[in-house]
Design an enzyme around this catalytic site. Structure first.
Site, mmCIF file in Angstrom:
data_model
loop_
_atom_site.group_PDB
_atom_site.id
_atom_site.type_symbol
_atom_site.label_atom_id
_atom_site.label_comp_id
_atom_site.label_asym_id
_atom_site.label_seq_id
_atom_site.Cartn_x
_atom_site.Cartn_y
_atom_site.Cartn_z
ATOM 1 N N TYR A 138 0.833 -1.202 0.000
ATOM 2 C CA TYR A 138 0.000 0.000 0.000
ATOM 3 C C TYR A 138 0.874 1.262 0.000
ATOM 4 O O TYR A 138 0.577 2.241 -0.687
ATOM 5 C CB TYR A 138 -0.944 0.011 1.208
ATOM 6 C CG TYR A 138 -1.685 1.324 1.363
ATOM 7 C CD1 TYR A 138 -2.555 1.772 0.376
ATOM 8 C CD2 TYR A 138 -1.490 2.127 2.489
ATOM 9 C CE1 TYR A 138 -3.219 2.990 0.505
ATOM 10 C CE2 TYR A 138 -2.158 3.341 2.631
ATOM 11 C CZ TYR A 138 -3.018 3.766 1.635
ATOM 12 O OH TYR A 138 -3.665 4.974 1.762
ATOM 13 N N ARG A 145 1.585 6.958 -6.632
ATOM 14 C CA ARG A 145 0.469 7.866 -6.865
ATOM 15 C C ARG A 145 0.870 9.317 -6.585
ATOM 16 O O ARG A 145 0.598 10.202 -7.405
ATOM 17 C CB ARG A 145 -0.714 7.461 -5.974
ATOM 18 C CG ARG A 145 -1.871 8.433 -6.017
ATOM 19 C CD ARG A 145 -3.096 7.927 -5.273
ATOM 20 N NE ARG A 145 -2.860 7.666 -3.852
ATOM 21 C CZ ARG A 145 -3.802 7.266 -3.006
ATOM 22 N NH1 ARG A 145 -5.030 7.049 -3.440
ATOM 23 N NH2 ARG A 145 -3.525 7.055 -1.730
ATOM 24 N N TYR A 209 -0.792 13.128 6.599
ATOM 25 C CA TYR A 209 -0.446 12.087 7.578
ATOM 26 C C TYR A 209 1.056 12.136 7.852
ATOM 27 O O TYR A 209 1.846 12.335 6.925
ATOM 28 C CB TYR A 209 -0.770 10.693 7.023
ATOM 29 C CG TYR A 209 -2.233 10.268 7.041
ATOM 30 C CD1 TYR A 209 -3.206 10.955 7.754
ATOM 31 C CD2 TYR A 209 -2.620 9.116 6.337
ATOM 32 C CE1 TYR A 209 -4.527 10.530 7.747
ATOM 33 C CE2 TYR A 209 -3.940 8.685 6.338
ATOM 34 C CZ TYR A 209 -4.897 9.404 7.052
ATOM 35 O OH TYR A 209 -6.197 8.974 7.045
ATOM 36 N N ARG A 222 -11.067 13.748 1.265
ATOM 37 C CA ARG A 222 -12.110 12.957 1.949
ATOM 38 C C ARG A 222 -13.378 12.867 1.118
ATOM 39 O O ARG A 222 -14.134 11.901 1.249
ATOM 40 C CB ARG A 222 -12.418 13.564 3.321
ATOM 41 C CG ARG A 222 -11.222 13.586 4.261
ATOM 42 C CD ARG A 222 -10.702 12.195 4.573
ATOM 43 N NE ARG A 222 -9.557 12.226 5.480
ATOM 44 C CZ ARG A 222 -8.893 11.144 5.866
ATOM 45 N NH1 ARG A 222 -9.259 9.938 5.412
ATOM 46 N NH2 ARG A 222 -7.867 11.239 6.663
ATOM 47 N N GLU A 326 -14.588 -0.167 6.036
ATOM 48 C CA GLU A 326 -14.452 1.129 5.373
ATOM 49 C C GLU A 326 -15.714 1.343 4.530
ATOM 50 O O GLU A 326 -16.191 0.408 3.896
ATOM 51 C CB GLU A 326 -13.195 1.097 4.499
ATOM 52 C CG GLU A 326 -12.865 2.389 3.809
ATOM 53 C CD GLU A 326 -11.521 2.309 3.067
ATOM 54 O OE1 GLU A 326 -10.499 1.945 3.688
ATOM 55 O OE2 GLU A 326 -11.510 2.603 1.866
HETATM 56 C C1 3EB Z 1 -7.816 6.416 5.794
HETATM 57 O O1 3EB Z 1 -8.652 7.195 6.237
HETATM 58 C C2 3EB Z 1 -8.295 5.046 5.454
HETATM 59 O O2 3EB Z 1 -5.168 5.649 -0.115
HETATM 60 O O3 3EB Z 1 -6.721 6.164 -1.539
HETATM 61 C C3 3EB Z 1 -9.318 5.530 2.662
HETATM 62 C C4 3EB Z 1 -9.635 6.035 1.404
HETATM 63 C C5 3EB Z 1 -8.040 5.088 2.914
HETATM 64 C C6 3EB Z 1 -8.663 6.123 0.410
HETATM 65 C C7 3EB Z 1 -6.355 5.836 -0.401
HETATM 66 C C8 3EB Z 1 -7.073 5.192 1.905
HETATM 67 C C9 3EB Z 1 -7.378 5.700 0.660
HETATM 68 O O4 3EB Z 1 -6.621 6.708 5.664
HETATM 69 C C10 3EB Z 1 -7.678 4.497 4.248
#
Ligand code: 3EB
Length: 336
Positions: A138, A145, A209, A222, A326
């Site tokens: 991942y 990306r 992050y 989001r 999720e």
């Molecule tokens: C998160 O909140 C959960 O890497 O495209 C959610 C939606 C998550 C998209 C992505 C990762 C992705 O981090 C994981």
């Protein structure tokens, strides 16, 4: 009206819809190979909980043109572009460059077609939590990306598409192997004009992050709020999990679900404020790790969003080991 609507249907109806020139896209959830190939049909190798086989269909208001170039299949209707790419993995420890190439192709084709603004991207890859070449797959995907998005999007932190990234077990995998099977599958929605990026006030933006989650942070928003004109809005909701701030919360499925539902509510409130009208969930896709039962989940989600909202439950690996569930989906303004 919005230029297309999204619904769930059964396999049989999905097959029949392929004869309709108003079909913009069709997402099938299943493990097996589908005989009919069509640029509008995308097969996601995630089994449904409970053994049913559904499909998601995007129905266009106007007739659709299709094509295929540089390994990217696409369909458009004058307002919206659906596109997909499937990349075989010859070397499982080369996921970063493979992801970068797939993203470059997507962006090149979308621009050439006149739809340069990505609203939503879905990402599926085998063995997402497996470490390969010293990096979790991942995280390698995230690196590839962000490499492309950082180079391609001017003002990247305000122009990120909504996204999901899920994993599935590669078939024929031997214990301890990194798999080369299954490949990277991306599909996306792009528009002629940009949508508005929405962040969640309960969560740190994923693109901020801290480095403990990987060398390049995940490049997604989001949600993306898209005004299709005439007061019609679509809110494309990214995969939403039990993450508060930047940390995963809770170890039990149902408590993770409750936190996820609070996150969704906060996101909807934020987006509704931006749209200056209430946005309601129109359909939800729920990803859960294998061996989870859907019945208590369905009841709890229906309590939160109403029992009329269609839901599909898929078995998937979530991109953080500890996350069990999720939820993503579409919300719309009252009359979309
Ligand atoms: C998160 O909140 C959960 O890497 O495209 C959610 C939606 C998550 C998209 C992505 C990762 C992705 O981090 C994981």
């Amino acid at each position: 009206m919005a230029p297309f609507t999204i619904l769930y249907c059964d396999d049989h109806e999905a097959d029949e819809r392929l004869d309709d020139d108003h079909l913009l896209a069709q997402i099938q959830f299943r493990g097996s190979v589908v005989a009919k190939t069509d640029p509008r049909r995308c097969v996601i190798p995630l089994p449904e909980l409970g053994g049913t086989t559904s499909a998601e269909v995007w129905i266009s208001r106007t007739p659709v043109q299709v094509g295929r170039v540089s390994g990217v299949s696409y369909a458009s209707n004058g307002d919206a572009l659906f596109l997909q790419v499937h990349s075989d993995e010859y070397a499982p420890d080369a996921l970063q460059p493979l992801t970068a190439i797939a993203y470059r192709r997507l962006f090149a084709v979308a621009s050439a077609q006149g739809y340069p603004h990505f609203l939503r991207i879905w990402n599926y890859l085998p063995d997402i939590n497996q470490e390969c070449g010293g990096l979790e797959r991942y995280r390698a995907f995230c690196a590839g990306r962000s490499q492309v998005l950082d180079a391609t999007l001017a003002g990247v932190e305000t122009r990120l598409p909504a996204a999901s990234a899920l994993g599935f077990p590669a078939s024929g995998l031997h214990a301890g192997d990194c798999s080369a099977e299954g490949g990277l599958r991306l599909y996306a929605l792009a528009g002629r004009e940009a949508g508005e990026q929405i962040e969640n006030p309960r969560q740190i933006s994923a693109f901020h992050y801290p480095p403990e989650y990987g060398p390049r942070s995940p490049s997604f928003s989001r949600a993306v709020l898209k005004h299709w004109g005439g007061g019609y809005y679509h809110l494309y909701i990214s995969g939403t999990a039990s993450v508060v701030g930047h940390a995963s919360r809770h170890s039990e499925l149902m408590t993770q679900l409750d936190e996820t539902l609070i996150n969704l509510e906060a996101l909807l409130a934020e987006a509704s404020q931006r749209a200056a009208r209430p946005l309601q969930p129109a359909l939800l896709r729920v990803y859960v790790r294998p061996d989870c039962a859907s019945t208590p989940l369905r009841e709890r989600i229906a309590q939160a969003v109403g029992s009329a909202v269609p839901m599909v439950f898929l078995q998937a690996d979530i991109c953080r080991q500890e996350l069990l569930i999720e939820i993503e989906g579409l919300a719309v303004s009252a009359a979309s």
